[in-house]
Scaffold this active site. Structure first.
Site, PDB file in Angstrom:
ATOM      1  N   HIS A 261     -24.958 115.135  36.775  1.00 23.98           N
ATOM      2  CA  HIS A 261     -25.213 116.451  36.163  1.00 23.98           C
ATOM      3  C   HIS A 261     -24.897 116.316  34.677  1.00 23.98           C
ATOM      4  CE1 HIS A 261     -25.791 120.636  35.821  1.00 23.98           C
ATOM      5  NE2 HIS A 261     -24.734 121.117  36.466  1.00 23.98           N
ATOM      6  N   HIS A 300     -35.540 114.630  36.995  1.00 23.47           N
ATOM      7  CA  HIS A 300     -34.919 115.942  37.130  1.00 23.47           C
ATOM      8  C   HIS A 300     -35.382 116.552  38.437  1.00 23.47           C
ATOM      9  CE1 HIS A 300     -33.636 120.007  36.180  1.00 23.47           C
ATOM     10  NE2 HIS A 300     -32.882 119.455  35.257  1.00 23.47           N
ATOM     11  N   ASP A 356     -30.644 115.179  28.641  1.00 17.00           N
ATOM     12  CA  ASP A 356     -29.553 114.271  28.296  1.00 17.00           C
ATOM     13  C   ASP A 356     -29.997 112.971  27.652  1.00 17.00           C
ATOM     14  OD1 ASP A 356     -27.374 115.791  29.028  1.00 17.00           O
ATOM     15  OD2 ASP A 356     -27.675 115.351  31.144  1.00 17.00           O
TER      16      ASP A 356
HETATM   17  N1  ACO Z   1     -34.178 106.136  37.376  1.00 12.81           N
HETATM   18  C1  ACO Z   1     -34.874 105.466  38.329  1.00 12.81           C
HETATM   19  N2  ACO Z   1     -35.405 106.042  39.426  1.00 12.81           N
HETATM   20  C2  ACO Z   1     -35.201 107.348  39.574  1.00 12.81           C
HETATM   21  C3  ACO Z   1     -34.484 108.121  38.626  1.00 12.81           C
HETATM   22  C4  ACO Z   1     -33.971 107.464  37.503  1.00 12.81           C
HETATM   23  N3  ACO Z   1     -33.305 108.126  36.571  1.00 12.81           N
HETATM   24  N4  ACO Z   1     -34.446 109.408  39.036  1.00 12.81           N
HETATM   25  C5  ACO Z   1     -35.108 109.445  40.197  1.00 12.81           C
HETATM   26  N5  ACO Z   1     -35.566 108.214  40.523  1.00 12.81           N
HETATM   27  C6  ACO Z   1     -36.395 107.851  41.684  1.00 12.81           C
HETATM   28  C7  ACO Z   1     -35.564 107.854  42.961  1.00 12.81           C
HETATM   29  O1  ACO Z   1     -35.006 106.575  43.206  1.00 12.81           O
HETATM   30  C8  ACO Z   1     -36.605 108.241  43.972  1.00 12.81           C
HETATM   31  O2  ACO Z   1     -37.409 107.109  44.205  1.00 12.81           O
HETATM   32  P1  ACO Z   1     -37.977 106.808  45.702  1.00 12.81           P
HETATM   33  O3  ACO Z   1     -38.878 107.960  45.992  1.00 12.81           O
HETATM   34  O4  ACO Z   1     -38.640 105.501  45.583  1.00 12.81           O
HETATM   35  O5  ACO Z   1     -36.761 106.788  46.585  1.00 12.81           O
HETATM   36  C9  ACO Z   1     -37.476 109.242  43.236  1.00 12.81           C
HETATM   37  O6  ACO Z   1     -37.364 108.883  41.852  1.00 12.81           O
HETATM   38  C10 ACO Z   1     -37.059 110.685  43.433  1.00 12.81           C
HETATM   39  O7  ACO Z   1     -35.701 110.834  43.016  1.00 12.81           O
HETATM   40  P2  ACO Z   1     -34.612 111.730  43.728  1.00 12.81           P
HETATM   41  O8  ACO Z   1     -33.285 111.044  43.604  1.00 12.81           O
HETATM   42  O9  ACO Z   1     -35.083 112.108  45.105  1.00 12.81           O
HETATM   43  O10 ACO Z   1     -34.654 113.018  42.831  1.00 12.81           O
HETATM   44  P3  ACO Z   1     -33.560 114.150  42.795  1.00 12.81           P
HETATM   45  O11 ACO Z   1     -34.299 115.392  42.462  1.00 12.81           O
HETATM   46  O12 ACO Z   1     -32.732 114.166  44.029  1.00 12.81           O
HETATM   47  O13 ACO Z   1     -32.599 113.699  41.608  1.00 12.81           O
HETATM   48  C11 ACO Z   1     -31.651 113.441  39.462  1.00 12.81           C
HETATM   49  C12 ACO Z   1     -32.648 114.231  40.327  1.00 12.81           C
HETATM   50  C13 ACO Z   1     -30.261 113.474  40.121  1.00 12.81           C
HETATM   51  C14 ACO Z   1     -31.550 114.117  38.108  1.00 12.81           C
HETATM   52  C15 ACO Z   1     -32.163 111.991  39.318  1.00 12.81           C
HETATM   53  O14 ACO Z   1     -33.433 111.980  38.713  1.00 12.81           O
HETATM   54  C16 ACO Z   1     -31.185 111.120  38.544  1.00 12.81           C
HETATM   55  O15 ACO Z   1     -30.225 110.602  39.142  1.00 12.81           O
HETATM   56  N6  ACO Z   1     -31.402 110.933  37.190  1.00 12.81           N
HETATM   57  C17 ACO Z   1     -30.498 110.165  36.371  1.00 12.81           C
HETATM   58  C18 ACO Z   1     -29.280 111.021  36.034  1.00 12.81           C
HETATM   59  C19 ACO Z   1     -29.590 112.096  34.996  1.00 12.81           C
HETATM   60  O16 ACO Z   1     -30.235 111.840  33.977  1.00 12.81           O
HETATM   61  N7  ACO Z   1     -29.095 113.312  35.268  1.00 12.81           N
HETATM   62  C20 ACO Z   1     -29.233 114.440  34.351  1.00 12.81           C
HETATM   63  C21 ACO Z   1     -30.064 115.507  34.973  1.00 12.81           C
HETATM   64  S1  ACO Z   1     -30.287 116.799  33.805  1.00 12.81           S
HETATM   65  C22 ACO Z   1     -28.877 117.690  33.907  1.00 12.81           C
HETATM   66  O17 ACO Z   1     -28.169 117.734  34.879  1.00 12.81           O
HETATM   67  C23 ACO Z   1     -28.525 118.429  32.754  1.00 12.81           C
END
Ligand code: ACO
Length: 421
Positions: A261, A300, A356
């Protein structure tokens, strides 16, 4: 029923009609389908409330506070004006804004015992942990805050929290630096005062560069609310027990602390530093695609398009770098973004830069250590948490948050005395 859903239960052959309102069905209505419940870890397809605060269209990349586009607010508004908007639903008149600014400005000081509490932390305490503890400690200084049904009382606590967050954040920062805490200067604007409490040394008056003050205003505005995100949900969940708002907001700070987050911007900087040079980007991207790690600052839950806040921040980075000089990590970030946006892995998963991805670069240029980034986010998000909390406590439909579970453990076992195990 005008809009409805017919469910045929193949276990019994029975059909049930369920009303559809606002594109949702009530989960409680499913009970009549043989006691059916929904299973939704992470609430990916569950609305927990009705809210009139923030609108997001993740497919289109739209973010609006009370109907006003984030781009217009970031360009034309001030943070305190946005706080007022989020909390009251309307932009203030000049008299209302003057009153609101006066009220917030006159609550910036902390009780000396809160200061003493903060000095008790270890020299290397994470400022986010200090912030969370100090906010929660405020509930003991303002016990009347527990009277959450009185609107005047709510206004007082809301004003206090918005006013005191920068002071707490700045004290936490000075603590980590081993520097004396600087008291608020109520002759300064919200953001100029925050910069003064952070960076003032022996000078009589600390005068921050106006461009940096403006950049901070923009960053706070961009972070002010984001509907039912993890921390807003934490505030609502804890607030649903009707606890005082300091305790509810402390829960929000805790949720924001996590790397998925608010902690992501700190993680982005660490990642950029680890990559080191643009030559290492292809290898890094391969590692991400193989699932060895994540590209922090990308992806996201809601935005499946460029996060509109990331666009505004990218522009603000240029303004800040004009004052501070360019951060060499910017080149790596830009190149990383370019490669990722063309790569099939990221394109097919609709992974775009989020708020971010660039915010950490600005914070670093403003001389904040990475541990402070999430504290800055928390200061900006405070009006959003409070608007969400206020909406919760005045919403007659809300109940104490208490999800169901699917029990997967053992049942009805006989206790075995310790000498027989
Ligand atoms: N890098 C690589 N792969 C990713 C990333 C990433 N940053 N984010 C998602 N994916 C991939 C997942 O591995 C998944 O792949 P798959 O379908 O092959 O398994 C697919 O994309 C979908 O991702 P989920 O994890 O299901 O998406 P979710 O909505 O649950 O997660 C989250 C969202 C937590 C923000 C995620 O994208 C992440 O961890 N990002 C990096 C952390 C980040 O930048 N967080 C800040 C968010 S903004 C905020 O809170 C202010």
């Amino acid at each position: 029923m005008t809009d409805s859903l017919t469910i045929r239960d193949n276990r019994t052959g029975e059909e049930h009609e369920i009303e559809i309102v606002d594109g949702t069905i009530r989960a409680a209505d499913l009970k009549k389908v043989g006691g059916l419940a929904t299973y939704d870890p992470g609430f990916v397809n569950t609305a927990s409330c009705r809210s009139a605060i923030t609108y997001i269209d993740g497919e289109q990349g739209i973010l609006e506070y009370r109907g006003y586009p984030i781009e217009q607010l970031a360009e034309q508004s001030s943070f305190l004006e946005v706080c007022y908007l989020l909390l009251n639903g309307e932009l203030p008149t000049s008299d209302q804004l003057a009153q609101w600014t006066h009220d917030v400005t006159h609550h910036t000081f902390l009780h000396e015992n809160i200061k003493s509490l903060m000095t008790g932390f270890r020299y290397d305490a994470h400022p986010m942990g200090m912030t969370m503890s100090s906010i929660s400690a405020l509930s003991t200084f303002y016990p009347h805050a527990s009277n959450i049904s009185d609107p005047e009382n709510r206004y007082l606590q809301i004003t206090r929290m918005i006013a005191k967050m920068p002071t707490i954040g700045a004290f936490a920062y000075r603590h980590s630096q081993g520097k004396p805490y600087i008291y608020p200067d109520n002759g300064l604007s919200y953001c100029a005062n925050f910069l003064s409490m952070l960076f003032k040394m022996s000078e009589r008056d600390y005068v921050a560069d106006e461009r940096l003050v403006k950049a901070l205003e923009v960053l706070f505005i961009l972070h002010a609310d984001h509907e039912q995100n993890c921390s807003a949900n934490a505030v609502r969940s804890v607030g649903s027990s009707q606890v005082d708002p300091y305790s509810a907001v402390a829960a929000g700070v805790g949720a924001l602390y996590g790397p998925l987050h608010g902690g992501a911007n700190e993680a982005v900087l660490k990642m950029l530093r680890r990559i080191g040079t643009t030559d290492n980007i292809p290898g890094f991207i391969e590692g991400v695609k193989e699932g060895k790690e994540k590209l922090m600052g990308f992806g996201h839950r809601v935005y499946k398009n460029y996060d509109p806040r990331a666009k505004i921040i990218k522009k603000a980075t240029e303004d800040v770098f004009e004052v501070t000089g360019v951060n060499p990590l910017l080149k790596i970030a830009q190149e990383l973004e370019k490669i990722a946006l063309e790569d099939e892995y990221f394109v097919s998963r609709k992974l775009y830069p989020n708020v971010d991805f660039y915010s950490g670069l600005i914070y670093e240029a403003l001389q904040f250590p990475p541990e402070m980034f999430t504290v800055l986010f928390a200061i900006g998000r405070t009006p959003g948490w409070l608007a969400q909390w206020q909406e919760l406590v005045t919403d007659k439909e809300q109940k104490i948050a208490r999800p169901k579970q699917i029990y997967t453990g053992e049942r009805q076992r006989e206790f075995v005395p310790i000498d027989q195990r």
